[in-house]
Design a protein around this motif. Structure first.
Motif, mmCIF file in Angstrom:
data_model
loop_
_atom_site.group_PDB
_atom_site.id
_atom_site.type_symbol
_atom_site.label_atom_id
_atom_site.label_comp_id
_atom_site.label_asym_id
_atom_site.label_seq_id
_atom_site.Cartn_x
_atom_site.Cartn_y
_atom_site.Cartn_z
ATOM 1 N N ASP A 43 0.268 -0.654 2.815
ATOM 2 C CA ASP A 43 -0.939 -0.714 1.980
ATOM 3 C C ASP A 43 -0.760 -1.621 0.772
ATOM 4 O OD1 ASP A 43 -1.931 1.138 3.733
ATOM 5 O OD2 ASP A 43 -1.759 2.849 2.377
ATOM 6 N N SER A 73 -7.565 4.460 0.646
ATOM 7 C CA SER A 73 -6.643 5.245 1.468
ATOM 8 C C SER A 73 -6.156 4.419 2.664
ATOM 9 C CB SER A 73 -7.377 6.507 1.913
ATOM 10 O OG SER A 73 -6.504 7.339 2.605
ATOM 11 N N SER A 74 -5.239 4.995 3.462
ATOM 12 C CA SER A 74 -4.726 4.293 4.645
ATOM 13 C C SER A 74 -5.513 4.731 5.880
ATOM 14 C CB SER A 74 -3.260 4.669 4.902
ATOM 15 O OG SER A 74 -2.520 4.711 3.722
ATOM 16 N N ARG A 128 0.064 1.615 -2.073
ATOM 17 C CA ARG A 128 -0.548 0.566 -2.908
ATOM 18 C C ARG A 128 0.132 0.419 -4.262
ATOM 19 N NH1 ARG A 128 -5.656 -1.277 -1.364
ATOM 20 N NH2 ARG A 128 -5.976 -1.951 -3.516
ATOM 21 N N ARG A 183 -9.307 8.065 11.092
ATOM 22 C CA ARG A 183 -9.998 8.055 9.795
ATOM 23 C C ARG A 183 -9.760 6.687 9.166
ATOM 24 N NH1 ARG A 183 -10.880 11.881 12.219
ATOM 25 N NH2 ARG A 183 -10.700 14.093 11.690
ATOM 26 N N GLU A 210 -14.323 7.457 6.609
ATOM 27 C CA GLU A 210 -14.091 8.909 6.544
ATOM 28 C C GLU A 210 -13.226 9.293 5.351
ATOM 29 O OE1 GLU A 210 -13.296 7.040 9.211
ATOM 30 O OE2 GLU A 210 -14.902 7.530 10.620
ATOM 31 N N VAL A 211 -12.430 8.339 4.836
ATOM 32 C CA VAL A 211 -11.615 8.614 3.647
ATOM 33 C C VAL A 211 -11.881 7.525 2.610
ATOM 34 C CG1 VAL A 211 -9.747 9.962 4.726
ATOM 35 C CG2 VAL A 211 -9.614 7.467 4.745
ATOM 36 N N ASP A 212 -11.383 7.767 1.414
ATOM 37 C CA ASP A 212 -11.527 6.878 0.273
ATOM 38 C C ASP A 212 -11.193 5.414 0.630
ATOM 39 O OD1 ASP A 212 -11.155 7.098 -2.993
ATOM 40 O OD2 ASP A 212 -9.850 5.584 -2.085
ATOM 41 N N GLN A 269 -5.748 6.495 9.299
ATOM 42 C CA GLN A 269 -4.935 7.643 9.709
ATOM 43 C C GLN A 269 -5.320 8.168 11.080
ATOM 44 O OE1 GLN A 269 -4.638 10.607 6.326
ATOM 45 N NE2 GLN A 269 -5.521 8.903 5.201
#
Lengths: 411, 209
Positions: free
Chosen positions: A37, A126-127, A391, A116, A121-123, A129
């Motif tokens: 990331d 985010s990675s 990150r 995801r 589905e996530v921020d 997943q």
């Protein structure tokens, strides 16, 4: 066009890697580099942009690799593997490869339930997943055993892929058409990316993919917790299912030969969960058979031994010397070397937790000691113990690792 | 009968353990005996795990057995028969959607007498703060599987500190990728990369071991 210097550099890097796999001492220790990331963060873009905008992700990779060159770099994570659909389309070898990696736009088209994505589905920071679930009930083992490919296509694809839920419907046909159009575009872009990376001295190295049959059942069909219970409740069915999945999984991996792959990546998952007794009875036989059969066909393996593999190290010695690469996460590579020297190329060594949390001076010392112990005799590839730096990893720590490899990595 | 239950539970004989527990639970004082024996069995399973004799699959199987038995045992217990050694707010940090490690830990922590408030996966930083205000736990457990969780744990602990709550609680982080270095980096009080160690350290943080 890449310059002759860069073509030469690309050859040197590939040769270094090859020498280690052949258990020899190269000119320098091969170093995969450390991606993840942080590649997107370094370019100032979100993980969402990295997964959904190929031009931005390519520019991010180029920027990172110009500052942090290595022998066979791991980029950021832009997608998640999709073995279910690959196996479901196993009889259509021109298509199976297209399903191998679900990137952001592909997931918008297919709607894969177990993936995801950042910004979806996530921020957005985010990675991507993978999160398995129970897609197959315990009373369906017999159906899986009877014909795995048919079962995956008819039962599991509709359950796991929202837009292929009703396989004969116009919606599903439209999904496949959109999928094809997207893959034509992304295929062209991947050629462009390969050309750009060659200009930086990196050859694209096609790789194949194999999953331990029991991992496939656990991660993709039953969910880990259920699988662990199944081992006690329906041991014969679990065993038969792993055996039934071996041939399709092998056929899939060997399709990689058509694109010139001579190495299959095998990420293990359940290894750490199982006692030696369960490992040797349920997990290892079909994994071992897979590795051996690929080897007969000229394809070596790179096995990622996730978590602690200490309890199962001796079983690796059942493979012939030179079978491939053992990539270790938590098992100490020094300990692995003691057991596997002259038999297995060992990969790993850099604790990602340290890169995140330590200081440049401590990292320099750490790499110096590590290489001092691991380089002699060859057969070692230096890499982070897990392929994803988050990150906010301090850039000065990353730089310290690359500088230390430069300083101490010469044979 | 208690010894038989303990033995079959620790030996992972699920059918036999459940059968004996069902029989024992209906005897006089049986529900308390089942609860205590199962707690003892879970502790022994944790010990065997830390000794390298048991693996994650045994922790999962034991947790499942514990839950099965508690399902018919807890309704037969009086309120004051279920005692707690402390409260923990537990969640997988923001950005990470994985639950397996958290769930294995949760059942072992409950079996050890910790009252666990599970606030789920991909938990926003502020939700940890709200849960601490609401439940006033002694402990907060933060889980992650993927490496991004490290950044997220650090940020969550900062937000808890900004809310003035850090000194009221002890924080334990858990998951496949945490370590001593990560613990110091994020500012937690303890770390565990397996559930058995996590429960042992949580009890220590509560001053119970």
């Amino acid at each position: 066009m890449p310059s002759p210097e860069m073509l030469k550099l690309a050859e040197e890097r590939a040769a270094r890697y090859r020498a280690a796999i052949e258990l020899k001492e190269p000119d320098r220790v091969p170093f995969t580099g450390m991606g993840g990331d942080v590649v997107a963060a370094y370019a100032g873009i979100s993980s969402y942009e990295y997964c959904f905008d190929p031009e931005k992700s390519l520019q991010a990779i180029i920027k990172y690799l110009k500052d942090f060159p290595s022998d066979r770099p791991i980029g950021g994570m832009s997608g998640i593997g999709n073995a279910i659909t690959q196996l479901a389309f196993l009889d259509y070898p021109d298509l199976t490869g297209l399903f191998a990696m679900v990137d952001g736009p592909t997931n918008d088209i297919l709607g894969v339930d177990y993936i995801r994505f950042p910004g979806r589905e996530v921020d957005e920071y985010s990675s991507p997943q993978f999160i398995g679930a129970e897609y197959m009930k315990a009373d369906e083992y017999d159906e899986l055993i009877a014909d795995p490919v048919k079962f995956l296509f008819e039962k599991i694809v509709p359950r796991t892929t929202r837009n292929l839920r009703d396989l004969g419907s116009p919606a599903a046909l439209a999904t496949m058409a959109r999928f094809g159009m997207h893959k034509a575009r992304s295929g062209a872009f991947m050629q462009k990316q390969a050309a750009e990376l060659l200009k930086l001295g990196y050859k694209s190295e096609p790789a194949s993919f194999f999953l331990a049959p029991l991992d496939f059942i656990s991660d993709n069909l039953r969910d880990t917790v259920n699988l662990v219970k199944d081992l006690r409740r329906y041991p014969d069915k679990v065993k038969a299912a792993a055996e039934a999945l071996l041939e399709p999984m092998l056929k899939l991996a060997l399709l990689g030969k058509n694109i010139g792959a001579d190495m299959a990546f095998i990420p293990l998952h359940l290894n750490e969960y199982l006692s030696p007794k369960l490992y040797n009875e349920f997990y290892w036989p079909t994994l071992k058979e897979g590795i051996l059969r690929m080897l007969q066909e000229g394809m070596k393996s790179q096995v990622f031994f996730e978590g602690w593999h200490d309890a199962h190290m001796e079983s690796v010695l059942e493979l012939p010397a030179g079978w491939g690469v053992g990539y270790f996460e938590k098992t100490d590579v020094r300990k692995a070397k003691k057991i596997l020297k002259g038999h297995t190329c060992i990969m790993g060594g850099i604790d990602v937790g340290m890169v995140i949390a330590s200081t440049p001076a401590k990292l320099d010392e750490y790499i110096k000691e590590l290489l001092g112990e691991m380089m002699p005799g060859g057969g070692f590839i230096l890499s982070p113990n897990i392929g994803n730096l988050p990150r906010e990893t301090p850039i000065e720590n990353i730089a310290a690792v690359y500088e230390a490899v430069e300083k101490y990595g010469k044979y | 009968m208690r010894e038989q239950l303990l033995k079959s539970f620790v030996d992972m004989d699920e059918q036999e353990a459940v059968r004996i527990a069902r029989e024992l639970v209906d005897t006089d004082g049986g529900a308390v005996a089942v609860l205590d024996t199962c707690k003892e069995a879970m502790e022994e399973v944790g010990r065997l795990f830390e000794a390298g004799e048991y693996f994650l699959s045994e922790l999962i199987a034991a947790g499942d057995m514990f839950n099965q038995i508690m399902e018919f045992t807890l309704p037969k217990l009086q309120g004051d028969e279920v005692t707690s050694i402390g409260t923990m707010v537990l969640g997988t940090v923001q950005g990470d959607v994985h639950n397996i490690g958290k769930d294995i830990f949760k059942v072992m922590a409950e079996a050890s007498g910790i009252n666990v408030i599970d606030i789920g996966i991909d938990v926003p930083h502020e939700k940890f703060v709200e849960a601490i205000k609401e439940h006033k736990p002694e402990l907060v457990g933060m889980c992650c599987l993927i490496t991004l969780g490290v950044d997220s744990m650090k940020r969550t602990i900062e937000v808890i500190r900004e809310a003035g709550l850090r000194d009221d609680i002890k924080i334990i982080i858990g998951g496949g990728r945490v370590s001593q270095a990560v613990m110091e980096h994020v500012g937690a009080d303890a770390w565990a990369d397996d559930a058995a160690r996590g429960v042992r350290l949580s009890k220590e943080l509560l001053g119970k071991e």
